[in-house]
Design a protein around this motif. Structure first.
Motif, PDB file in Angstrom:
ATOM      1  N   ILE A  13       0.843  -1.203   0.000  1.00  0.00           N
ATOM      2  CA  ILE A  13       0.000   0.000   0.000  1.00  0.00           C
ATOM      3  C   ILE A  13       0.874   1.248   0.000  1.00  0.00           C
ATOM      4  O   ILE A  13       0.619   2.196  -0.761  1.00  0.00           O
ATOM      5  CB  ILE A  13      -0.952  -0.012   1.213  1.00  0.00           C
ATOM      6  N   GLU A  14       1.901   1.241   0.846  1.00  0.00           N
ATOM      7  CA  GLU A  14       2.806   2.393   0.892  1.00  0.00           C
ATOM      8  C   GLU A  14       3.519   2.589  -0.444  1.00  0.00           C
ATOM      9  O   GLU A  14       3.671   3.719  -0.909  1.00  0.00           O
ATOM     10  CB  GLU A  14       3.823   2.229   2.022  1.00  0.00           C
ATOM     11  N   ALA A  15       3.944   1.488  -1.051  1.00  0.00           N
ATOM     12  CA  ALA A  15       4.618   1.591  -2.354  1.00  0.00           C
ATOM     13  C   ALA A  15       3.663   2.154  -3.402  1.00  0.00           C
ATOM     14  O   ALA A  15       4.038   3.025  -4.195  1.00  0.00           O
ATOM     15  CB  ALA A  15       5.143   0.222  -2.786  1.00  0.00           C
ATOM     16  N   ALA A  16       2.431   1.670  -3.396  1.00  0.00           N
ATOM     17  CA  ALA A  16       1.445   2.133  -4.378  1.00  0.00           C
ATOM     18  C   ALA A  16       1.118   3.609  -4.171  1.00  0.00           C
ATOM     19  O   ALA A  16       1.026   4.373  -5.139  1.00  0.00           O
ATOM     20  CB  ALA A  16       0.172   1.292  -4.299  1.00  0.00           C
ATOM     21  N   THR A  17       0.959   4.027  -2.916  1.00  0.00           N
ATOM     22  CA  THR A  17       0.650   5.440  -2.678  1.00  0.00           C
ATOM     23  C   THR A  17       1.844   6.324  -3.013  1.00  0.00           C
ATOM     24  O   THR A  17       1.676   7.435  -3.497  1.00  0.00           O
ATOM     25  CB  THR A  17       0.189   5.684  -1.226  1.00  0.00           C
ATOM     26  N   GLY A  18       3.055   5.800  -2.784  1.00  0.00           N
ATOM     27  CA  GLY A  18       4.259   6.555  -3.171  1.00  0.00           C
ATOM     28  C   GLY A  18       4.337   6.731  -4.671  1.00  0.00           C
ATOM     29  O   GLY A  18       4.648   7.814  -5.168  1.00  0.00           O
ATOM     30  N   GLN A  19       4.033   5.654  -5.394  1.00  0.00           N
ATOM     31  CA  GLN A  19       4.036   5.724  -6.862  1.00  0.00           C
ATOM     32  C   GLN A  19       2.947   6.675  -7.352  1.00  0.00           C
ATOM     33  O   GLN A  19       3.161   7.431  -8.295  1.00  0.00           O
ATOM     34  CB  GLN A  19       3.824   4.333  -7.455  1.00  0.00           C
ATOM     35  N   LEU A  20       1.792   6.643  -6.694  1.00  0.00           N
ATOM     36  CA  LEU A  20       0.701   7.545  -7.070  1.00  0.00           C
ATOM     37  C   LEU A  20       1.128   8.996  -6.852  1.00  0.00           C
ATOM     38  O   LEU A  20       0.889   9.847  -7.709  1.00  0.00           O
ATOM     39  CB  LEU A  20      -0.558   7.224  -6.265  1.00  0.00           C
ATOM     40  N   ALA A  21       1.767   9.262  -5.723  1.00  0.00           N
ATOM     41  CA  ALA A  21       2.228  10.620  -5.439  1.00  0.00           C
ATOM     42  C   ALA A  21       3.225  11.089  -6.499  1.00  0.00           C
ATOM     43  O   ALA A  21       3.152  12.233  -6.971  1.00  0.00           O
ATOM     44  CB  ALA A  21       2.852  10.691  -4.046  1.00  0.00           C
ATOM     45  N   GLU A  22       4.140  10.191  -6.879  1.00  0.00           N
ATOM     46  CA  GLU A  22       5.111  10.538  -7.924  1.00  0.00           C
ATOM     47  C   GLU A  22       4.401  10.797  -9.254  1.00  0.00           C
ATOM     48  O   GLU A  22       4.740  11.747  -9.967  1.00  0.00           O
ATOM     49  CB  GLU A  22       6.129   9.414  -8.096  1.00  0.00           C
ATOM     50  N   SER A  23       3.433   9.959  -9.589  1.00  0.00           N
ATOM     51  CA  SER A  23       2.688  10.136 -10.841  1.00  0.00           C
ATOM     52  C   SER A  23       1.936  11.452 -10.836  1.00  0.00           C
ATOM     53  O   SER A  23       1.904  12.168 -11.844  1.00  0.00           O
ATOM     54  CB  SER A  23       1.700   8.981 -11.040  1.00  0.00           C
ATOM     55  N   LEU A  24       1.320  11.775  -9.696  1.00  0.00           N
ATOM     56  CA  LEU A  24       0.593  13.048  -9.607  1.00  0.00           C
ATOM     57  C   LEU A  24       1.540  14.232  -9.731  1.00  0.00           C
ATOM     58  O   LEU A  24       1.196  15.238 -10.361  1.00  0.00           O
ATOM     59  CB  LEU A  24      -0.189  13.113  -8.286  1.00  0.00           C
ATOM     60  N   GLN A  25       2.724  14.101  -9.148  1.00  0.00           N
ATOM     61  CA  GLN A  25       3.706  15.170  -9.263  1.00  0.00           C
ATOM     62  C   GLN A  25       4.135  15.342 -10.718  1.00  0.00           C
ATOM     63  O   GLN A  25       4.259  16.465 -11.203  1.00  0.00           O
ATOM     64  CB  GLN A  25       4.930  14.870  -8.371  1.00  0.00           C
ATOM     65  N   ARG A  26       4.346  14.223 -11.420  1.00  0.00           N
ATOM     66  CA  ARG A  26       4.706  14.307 -12.845  1.00  0.00           C
ATOM     67  C   ARG A  26       3.563  14.945 -13.640  1.00  0.00           C
ATOM     68  O   ARG A  26       3.804  15.766 -14.523  1.00  0.00           O
ATOM     69  CB  ARG A  26       5.014  12.915 -13.394  1.00  0.00           C
ATOM     70  N   LEU A  27       2.329  14.563 -13.331  1.00  0.00           N
ATOM     71  CA  LEU A  27       1.182  15.156 -14.031  1.00  0.00           C
ATOM     72  C   LEU A  27       1.111  16.656 -13.779  1.00  0.00           C
ATOM     73  O   LEU A  27       0.796  17.437 -14.676  1.00  0.00           O
ATOM     74  CB  LEU A  27      -0.120  14.492 -13.593  1.00  0.00           C
ATOM     75  N   LYS A  28       1.412  17.067 -12.544  1.00  0.00           N
ATOM     76  CA  LYS A  28       1.411  18.489 -12.220  1.00  0.00           C
ATOM     77  C   LYS A  28       2.464  19.214 -13.050  1.00  0.00           C
ATOM     78  O   LYS A  28       2.213  20.282 -13.603  1.00  0.00           O
ATOM     79  CB  LYS A  28       1.671  18.681 -10.730  1.00  0.00           C
ATOM     80  N   LYS A  29       3.645  18.587 -13.166  1.00  0.00           N
ATOM     81  CA  LYS A  29       4.720  19.197 -13.961  1.00  0.00           C
ATOM     82  C   LYS A  29       4.313  19.250 -15.437  1.00  0.00           C
ATOM     83  O   LYS A  29       4.569  20.233 -16.115  1.00  0.00           O
ATOM     84  CB  LYS A  29       6.019  18.412 -13.791  1.00  0.00           C
ATOM     85  N   VAL A  30       3.684  18.177 -15.928  1.00  0.00           N
ATOM     86  CA  VAL A  30       3.216  18.161 -17.317  1.00  0.00           C
ATOM     87  C   VAL A  30       2.191  19.264 -17.531  1.00  0.00           C
ATOM     88  O   VAL A  30       2.228  19.981 -18.542  1.00  0.00           O
ATOM     89  CB  VAL A  30       2.635  16.772 -17.678  1.00  0.00           C
ATOM     90  N   ALA A  31       1.279  19.424 -16.562  1.00  0.00           N
ATOM     91  CA  ALA A  31       0.262  20.476 -16.681  1.00  0.00           C
ATOM     92  C   ALA A  31       0.928  21.853 -16.710  1.00  0.00           C
ATOM     93  O   ALA A  31       0.517  22.741 -17.479  1.00  0.00           O
ATOM     94  CB  ALA A  31      -0.731  20.384 -15.526  1.00  0.00           C
TER      95      ALA A  31
END
Length: 130
Positions: A91-109
């Motif tokens: 769960i921690e790994a998945a939420t960490g990956q989600l946080a990283e993905s959201l950060q990348r999406l924010k940068k893309v935006a």
């Protein structure tokens, strides 16, 4: 799989994976608890009158069944808690990956917004050249 001595070894479960034996034990415990609850309901629905000479025996039986239900419930909660603890790393790994993905999406935006701003200026320049 066999080890070097030719003995069969149980395959190691993946990190965070609940083993089948734990799931089976929790399922069995849930069934036992449900059966105890049915027994308790049957006892309560056949409550003897206060003057019945077997009332004390009935009360003891009800107390024992209620205690067994409480212990089964506690064991289930402990088992579920232990099973959940095994899942925490995934769960921690998945939420960490989600946080990283959201950060990348924010940068893309942000990049898209910056490009859109530049394109707006480019369009104005093109319009001036017409």
């Amino acid at each position: 799989k066999k080890d070097e001595g030719g003995l069969t070894r149980k395959p190691q479960s993946r990190r965070g994976e609940i083993d089948r034996a734990t799931v089976d034990a929790l399922s069995q415990l849930q069934l036992i608890k449900a059966d105890l609850e049915k027994i308790s309901l049957a006892l309560v629905s056949n409550e003897p009158k206060l003057t019945d000479p077997r009332r004390a025996e009935w009360e003891q039986q009800l107390d024992k069944v209620d205690l067994a239900i409480s212990r089964a419930r506690s064991a289930l909660l402990n088992g579920l808690s232990a099973a959940f603890e095994k899942e925490v790393p995934d769960i921690e790994a998945a939420t960490g990956q989600l946080a990283e993905s959201l950060q990348r999406l924010k940068k893309v935006a942000e990049v898209i917004d910056a490009v859109a701003g530049v394109l707006g200026i480019v369009e104005k320049v093109i319009a001036l050249g017409r």
